[in-house]
Enzyme design. Sequence first.
Site, mmCIF file in Angstrom:
data_model
loop_
_atom_site.group_PDB
_atom_site.id
_atom_site.type_symbol
_atom_site.label_atom_id
_atom_site.label_comp_id
_atom_site.label_asym_id
_atom_site.label_seq_id
_atom_site.Cartn_x
_atom_site.Cartn_y
_atom_site.Cartn_z
ATOM 1 C CG ASN A 11 -1.701 1.219 1.433
ATOM 2 O OD1 ASN A 11 -1.791 2.047 0.527
ATOM 3 N ND2 ASN A 11 -2.301 1.375 2.606
ATOM 4 C CE LYS A 13 -0.050 3.227 4.772
ATOM 5 N NZ LYS A 13 0.135 3.309 6.212
ATOM 6 C CG HIS A 97 -5.684 1.984 5.235
ATOM 7 N ND1 HIS A 97 -5.195 2.937 6.100
ATOM 8 C CD2 HIS A 97 -4.708 1.059 5.102
ATOM 9 C CE1 HIS A 97 -3.967 2.589 6.466
ATOM 10 N NE2 HIS A 97 -3.645 1.449 5.880
ATOM 11 C CD GLU A 99 -2.706 5.542 6.772
ATOM 12 O OE1 GLU A 99 -2.699 5.620 5.533
ATOM 13 O OE2 GLU A 99 -1.796 4.980 7.420
ATOM 14 C CD GLU A 169 -3.519 -2.594 7.309
ATOM 15 O OE1 GLU A 169 -2.420 -2.885 6.828
ATOM 16 O OE2 GLU A 169 -4.090 -1.517 7.093
ATOM 17 N N GLY A 175 2.694 1.852 10.890
ATOM 18 C CA GLY A 175 3.682 2.921 10.775
ATOM 19 C C GLY A 175 4.425 3.224 12.057
ATOM 20 C CB SER A 215 5.244 -2.314 11.934
ATOM 21 O OG SER A 215 4.908 -0.979 12.234
HETATM 22 P P1 PGA Z 1 2.975 0.006 7.648
HETATM 23 O O1 PGA Z 1 1.515 0.322 7.049
HETATM 24 O O2 PGA Z 1 3.456 -1.270 7.025
HETATM 25 O O3 PGA Z 1 3.805 1.192 7.246
HETATM 26 O O4 PGA Z 1 2.827 -0.111 9.131
HETATM 27 C C1 PGA Z 1 0.584 -0.720 6.863
HETATM 28 C C2 PGA Z 1 -0.702 -0.184 6.273
HETATM 29 O O5 PGA Z 1 -1.120 0.927 6.628
HETATM 30 O O6 PGA Z 1 -1.339 -0.847 5.427
#
Ligand code: PGA
Length: 255
Positions: A11, A13, A97, A99, A169, A175, A215
């Site tokens: 992803n 983003k 997601h 976010e 997630e 992140g 992560s």
């Molecule tokens: P990350 O993000 O691997 O940077 O923790 C995962 C995601 O938001 O899908």
Amino acid sequence: MADRLPIMAGNWKMHKTAREGAAFVEQLTDELADPEGVEVVVAPAFTGLQAAVEAAGEGVVRVAAQDIFWEESGAYTGEVSPSMLADLCVKYVIIGHSERRQIFGETDEEVARKVRAAIGAGLVPIMCVGEIEAEREEGRTEQVLERQVLGGTQGMAPEEVAEMVVAYEPVWAIGTGRTATPQIAQEAVAFIRSRLAEVADPASAARTRILYGGSVKPDNVADIMTQPDIDGALVGGASLAVDSFKSLVRYERRT
Ligand code: PGA
């Protein structure tokens, strides 16, 4: 256990221009040659979808959108419809997601409409669910996951549940460098599968691919992939460089 083909999905983003994304896909396609037993997916921003699909060609990389709107057309400034994505030969679409839920206030009801719209256009939804840290600390993880899973899959037929992808997630792991332990991830993913069995039936839910995200890095992916209910990863940060994404795709499944 159902035979579920693992997925490694990047992803991106709000990173990478169309040109950068296409160069990434070309390099990844070259270097991976023919990876066995894993589906490889990247999710560029809307502006990069067409270039990524063209760069992917007939190779191993599949392309996902990061969001979708549920209406087919109309006065919805800034939105992108299911058939617009299908027309680009996008295969997957990430929906709900954290976010989008947290920054843009997306609700379970909206997630459900998007999931239905994606399926209607022949796209495979990757529906994201996950608790925030306070919810886990208060012992409400299962309650939150249940609400999100049941809310997002309202009215779906068993076959549709079998064909969709879900990504667990935990928001506290995204992140932050704080990956869930393989045991925590497995427990949550098994719980999600049990709820999907309620929506559909156990045989269909046994076919749904459920990913872990938060992560995931080259040095922890193998441990996560040993878990029986985890069928791949949705990866943010570690999907942005070809080398690290390539080592994720080449994880060794040890069981
Ligand atoms: P990350 O993000 O691997 O940077 O923790 C995962 C995601 O938001 O899908």
